[in-house]
Design an enzyme around this catalytic site. Sequence first.
Site, short mmCIF file in Angstrom:
data_model
loop_
_atom_site.label_atom_id
_atom_site.label_comp_id
_atom_site.label_asym_id
_atom_site.label_seq_id
_atom_site.Cartn_x
_atom_site.Cartn_y
_atom_site.Cartn_z
N GLY A 30 37.30 44.10 52.54
CA GLY A 30 36.67 42.95 51.90
C GLY A 30 35.92 43.42 50.67
O GLY A 30 35.22 44.45 50.70
N ASP A 63 39.17 39.02 45.34
CA ASP A 63 39.02 40.46 45.11
C ASP A 63 38.84 40.79 43.64
O ASP A 63 38.27 41.82 43.28
CB ASP A 63 40.22 41.22 45.67
CG ASP A 63 40.15 41.23 47.19
OD1 ASP A 63 40.55 40.24 47.81
OD2 ASP A 63 39.62 42.22 47.74
N ASN A 72 43.48 37.50 45.54
CA ASN A 72 42.90 37.49 46.89
C ASN A 72 44.01 37.85 47.88
O ASN A 72 45.17 38.07 47.48
CB ASN A 72 42.28 36.12 47.20
CG ASN A 72 41.43 36.15 48.47
OD1 ASN A 72 40.58 37.03 48.62
ND2 ASN A 72 41.65 35.22 49.38
N LYS A 73 43.66 37.92 49.13
CA LYS A 73 44.60 38.33 50.18
C LYS A 73 45.95 37.63 50.07
O LYS A 73 46.00 36.44 49.81
CB LYS A 73 43.92 38.04 51.53
CG LYS A 73 44.71 38.35 52.77
CD LYS A 73 45.29 39.76 52.80
CE LYS A 73 44.28 40.84 52.52
NZ LYS A 73 44.94 42.16 52.26
#
Length: 348
Positions: A48, A240, A250-251
């Site tokens: 994270g 991110d 992001n993920k």
Amino acid sequence: MSAFCSIEWTNNQLRLLDQRQLPQTIAYCDYRDYKAIAEAITTMVVRGAPAIGLTAAYGMAVAAQQSSATTLDGLLADLQIAGDYLMRSRPTAVNLSWAVKHLLTVAAAQAQSADSVESMQQAILAAAQALQAADIEVCKQLGAHAQALIPAQANLMHHCNTGTLVAADYGTALGIVRLAHEQGKQVHVFLDETRPRLQGASLSAFELKTFGIPHTVIVDGASGHVMSTRKIDACLVGCDRVAANGDTANKIGTYNLALVAHAHNVPFYVACPLSTLDMSLASGQEIEIEERADTEITEIKGQQITPDNTPVFNPAFDVTPAKYITAIITEKGIVYPPYRENLKQLSA
Ligand code: MRU
């Protein structure tokens, strides 16, 4: 304070909650070696964006303690080597280089002014601890601004894990949810399981269970069905790296969720501490996307699920174009399009 703490400086060493073992086992790993800390980031003991940044900051404090330098300039040189090493541990989350650069700035100033190597080492540790303390306030401010977007009864959708585990406390997108819950709002969250590493099913469900926040885990591919058959008030995700034009890494799977939200007129909000904003990149096309091991896809709990030698492609992140993002929530306030102008104004 939360029931668990992912990053702790204790007994003059760094203690990380091993997130790979959650939710079955709560186990901690202790570190006195910055290279082992870089390895912990790479192997996702800690993960994270904000948590990676804080861990790297403590990695610099550990490197300062490990250094055998006898001069201030010698210690600064060792820290530059350690900083380069730590920054290579994962490429996408900008918080990592943001934190290392901050610590190097502190170190450079100390190299000019400190009385001794010992006091410079202490100052580096204090700077890492200050980042961790500031992170709590950042998350709370971000969460407080976001409440204007969260109705008193809210059915939300979330991807990956963005809560207390990824920060000093609270976290970003799930921090918003936790604050809403603490304020007495009736919130329920659909949690994408988040293939392949299942941060939603294992980590976000663990957090929301701990805090008593109603939630339901769904497979990533169910978001379209859920949005078309239930009333979803908003999608909340973390990030991110956000480029200057608002494009957001992001993920993996976040982009798909944004497209589904767009198709159903569901607001899509990105929670972004300013440490995750990268104004040096004009657009998301410039963001480096980490690719991880094939086995994250070809195996489940060590059991092979694909035929031998099946080719796979395993990007850990994707980029959601800014046009699908309704608003970006920061600790300084909520930013709406046009992002290029409004993010620039906010970060000035
Ligand atoms: O690969 P991970 O688990 O480090 O990815 C984490 C995410 O993508 C989070 O959504 C992001 O870092 C934001 S955390 C506030």
